[in-house]
Design a protein around this motif. Structure first.
Motif, PDB file in Angstrom:
ATOM      1  N   LEU A  54      17.570 -38.606   4.026  1.00 45.48           N
ATOM      2  CA  LEU A  54      16.804 -39.447   3.094  1.00 45.48           C
ATOM      3  C   LEU A  54      15.466 -38.804   2.717  1.00 45.48           C
ATOM      4  CD1 LEU A  54      17.662 -42.928   4.669  1.00 45.48           C
ATOM      5  CD2 LEU A  54      18.623 -41.903   2.629  1.00 45.48           C
ATOM      6  N   GLU A  55      15.231 -37.626   3.240  1.00 42.66           N
ATOM      7  CA  GLU A  55      14.073 -36.808   2.866  1.00 42.66           C
ATOM      8  C   GLU A  55      12.712 -37.455   3.109  1.00 42.66           C
ATOM      9  OE1 GLU A  55      14.699 -34.893  -0.951  1.00 42.66           O
ATOM     10  OE2 GLU A  55      16.776 -34.443  -0.427  1.00 42.66           O
ATOM     11  N   VAL A 297      16.844 -55.809   0.760  1.00 42.71           N
ATOM     12  CA  VAL A 297      15.397 -55.818   0.961  1.00 42.71           C
ATOM     13  C   VAL A 297      14.816 -54.493   0.466  1.00 42.71           C
ATOM     14  CG1 VAL A 297      13.554 -55.950   2.661  1.00 42.71           C
ATOM     15  CG2 VAL A 297      15.509 -57.459   2.862  1.00 42.71           C
ATOM     16  N   HIS A 298      15.515 -53.409   0.725  1.00 46.30           N
ATOM     17  CA  HIS A 298      15.045 -52.116   0.208  1.00 46.30           C
ATOM     18  C   HIS A 298      14.976 -52.132  -1.315  1.00 46.30           C
ATOM     19  CE1 HIS A 298      14.235 -47.852  -0.007  1.00 46.30           C
ATOM     20  NE2 HIS A 298      15.064 -47.849  -1.032  1.00 46.30           N
ATOM     21  N   LEU A 330      21.296 -49.979  10.376  1.00 49.41           N
ATOM     22  CA  LEU A 330      20.394 -50.976   9.771  1.00 49.41           C
ATOM     23  C   LEU A 330      19.121 -50.306   9.260  1.00 49.41           C
ATOM     24  CD1 LEU A 330      20.769 -53.733  12.521  1.00 49.41           C
ATOM     25  CD2 LEU A 330      21.685 -53.848  10.187  1.00 49.41           C
ATOM     26  N   VAL A 331      18.572 -49.415  10.069  1.00 54.12           N
ATOM     27  CA  VAL A 331      17.324 -48.750   9.662  1.00 54.12           C
ATOM     28  C   VAL A 331      17.569 -47.883   8.429  1.00 54.12           C
ATOM     29  CG1 VAL A 331      15.566 -47.081  10.359  1.00 54.12           C
ATOM     30  CG2 VAL A 331      16.332 -48.815  11.984  1.00 54.12           C
ATOM     31  N   ARG A 332      18.653 -47.122   8.450  1.00 53.40           N
ATOM     32  CA  ARG A 332      18.939 -46.270   7.280  1.00 53.40           C
ATOM     33  C   ARG A 332      19.088 -47.114   6.020  1.00 53.40           C
ATOM     34  NH1 ARG A 332      22.838 -43.698  10.494  1.00 53.40           N
ATOM     35  NH2 ARG A 332      24.384 -44.844   9.292  1.00 53.40           N
ATOM     36  N   ASP A 337      19.265 -45.844   2.249  1.00 48.07           N
ATOM     37  CA  ASP A 337      20.566 -45.195   2.244  1.00 48.07           C
ATOM     38  C   ASP A 337      21.536 -46.079   1.455  1.00 48.07           C
ATOM     39  OD1 ASP A 337      22.500 -43.345   2.797  1.00 48.07           O
ATOM     40  OD2 ASP A 337      22.633 -43.762   4.943  1.00 48.07           O
ATOM     41  N   THR A 338      22.466 -45.453   0.740  1.00 44.86           N
ATOM     42  CA  THR A 338      23.451 -46.216  -0.028  1.00 44.86           C
ATOM     43  C   THR A 338      24.842 -45.697   0.318  1.00 44.86           C
ATOM     44  OG1 THR A 338      23.136 -44.649  -1.826  1.00 44.86           O
ATOM     45  CG2 THR A 338      21.960 -46.742  -1.991  1.00 44.86           C
TER      46      THR A 338
END
Ligand SMILES: NC(=[NH2+])NCCC[C@H](N)C(=O)O
Length: 340
Positions: A54-55, A297-298, A330-332, A337-338
């Motif tokens: 995810l850089e 949420v993201h 969950l964190v990713r 992340d998709t």
């Protein structure tokens, strides 16, 4: 394989910079093992994935904090709270660690530890957001439990069941060494709190939620949308829940334009997906539902901080790895992340 988030952050000045705090603290409850979670999550590759896939630019002191020097030798119960001085001292220290990242406009990721640590994380981001943006922050609390017990009404005396009470000032304590350090700048307004996933709420907590009109989506709400919409559609349960909760949510979230702190207790997930946790409750979210909440949420672009708590790798031999994997997922998802 993956790519950095395409969502524009509305409130972070450095959205690609990730401040990470690893909190190996278990004093908000009585089971050992939850202090090992940050190391287990990191060893499972979480930070590497965030950096490489995810850089994110990771800012981390490469330390799991156990706060040994902050924990007093003597810590008798006070107002039915167990280990009040230890939890207070640790969360006070954590509050300034989180604040130091958040004041620079970085995203703050905290890996717990039991859920009492949210007293530190949420107070730290809340203060930074007030200073940087002059506004109040919202909290999305994803959990099987409401964790809003006022000390006197707690069935267990464990402070991990009380953090939201102190953070909203429904519980107050003047003593500086027992959460008296919490100032106005740290506090969350009850109208800026939303629960998702509740299914084990104590009697006194139910009363507080009703009296203060606190928004909550229990598992009943999640089930209801599935059942109501299932017969009229060719979809299976999950996509329908997704459609309905998403639409409910979209309006909720746009009404909630403030910056969001997401506090995710892994016990929001059903024990089928996350068995290795101190207070598991059956009938919870699937892993996909949990990830979906994080993805949504993201997508708001409003997220400024996340906690992942209550992973306890020592409680289940087989389930521990699965719980850790679920936590990483969950964190990713919350960090953009998709699936495609
Ligand atoms: N963060 C948690 N796992 N909280 C569980 C709390 C359980 C119960 N409501 C209590 O106050 O003791």
């Amino acid at each position: 394989m993956t790519q950095p988030s395409t969502i524009t952050s509305r409130f972070l000045s450095h959205p690609q910079q990730l401040g990470v705090v690893a909190v190996g603290f278990n004093g908000g409850q009585m089971k050992k093992g939850v202090e090992a979670a940050p190391m287990a999550l990191i060893e499972a590759g979480l930070l590497t994935q965030l950096q490489e896939d995810l850089e994110y630019e990771i800012h981390h002191d490469n330390t799991v904090h156990y706060y040994e020097n902050d924990i007093p030798a003597e810590d008798p119960d006070h107002r039915n709270m167990k280990k009040p001085r230890a939890v207070s001292a640790v969360t006070e220290r954590l509050s300034s660690q989180v604040y130091n990242y958040a004041k620079d406009g970085k995203f703050v990721l905290t890996l717990g530890g039991d859920h009492s640590i949210a007293i530190g994380t949420i107070s730290g981001t809340g203060k930074a957001i007030r200073e940087r943006l002059g506004r109040e922050m919202a909290v999305i609390w994803v959990d099987a439990h409401a964790d809003i017990n006022v000390p006197e009404m707690s069935p267990s005396g464990n402070i991990h069941g009380m953090p939201m009470a102190f953070l909203t000032r429904l519980a107050r304590e003047e003593r500086r060494d027992i959460f008296g350090w919490l100032q106005d700048e740290h506090i969350v307004n009850t109208n800026k709190l939303v629960y998702i996933g509740l299914r084990d709420v104590d009697r006194g907590e139910k009363k507080l939620l009703r009296e203060h009109g606190i928004k909550a989506f229990s598992m009943h709400d999640i089930d209801r949308y599935v059942i109501f919409y299932l017969p009229s559609s060719g979809y299976t349960g999950l996509p329908i829940m997704v459609l309905v909760v998403l639409s409910r949510w979209r309006s909720l979230i746009s009404a909630m334009t403030p910056p969001i702190h997401l506090s995710f207790d892994v016990d929001a997930l059903d024990p089928q997906w996350a068995p290795s946790t101190g207070t598991p409750v059956r009938g919870g979210l699937t892993l996909r539902e949990g990830d979906f909440i994080c993805e949504c949420v993201h997508q708001t672009g409003n997220l400024v901080a996340m906690d992942l708590v209550e992973v306890n790798p020592s409680l289940e031999s087989v389930g521990a790895a699965e719980t850790i994997r679920a936590g990483c997922s969950l964190v990713r998802s919350a960090l953009g992340d998709t699936l495609l």
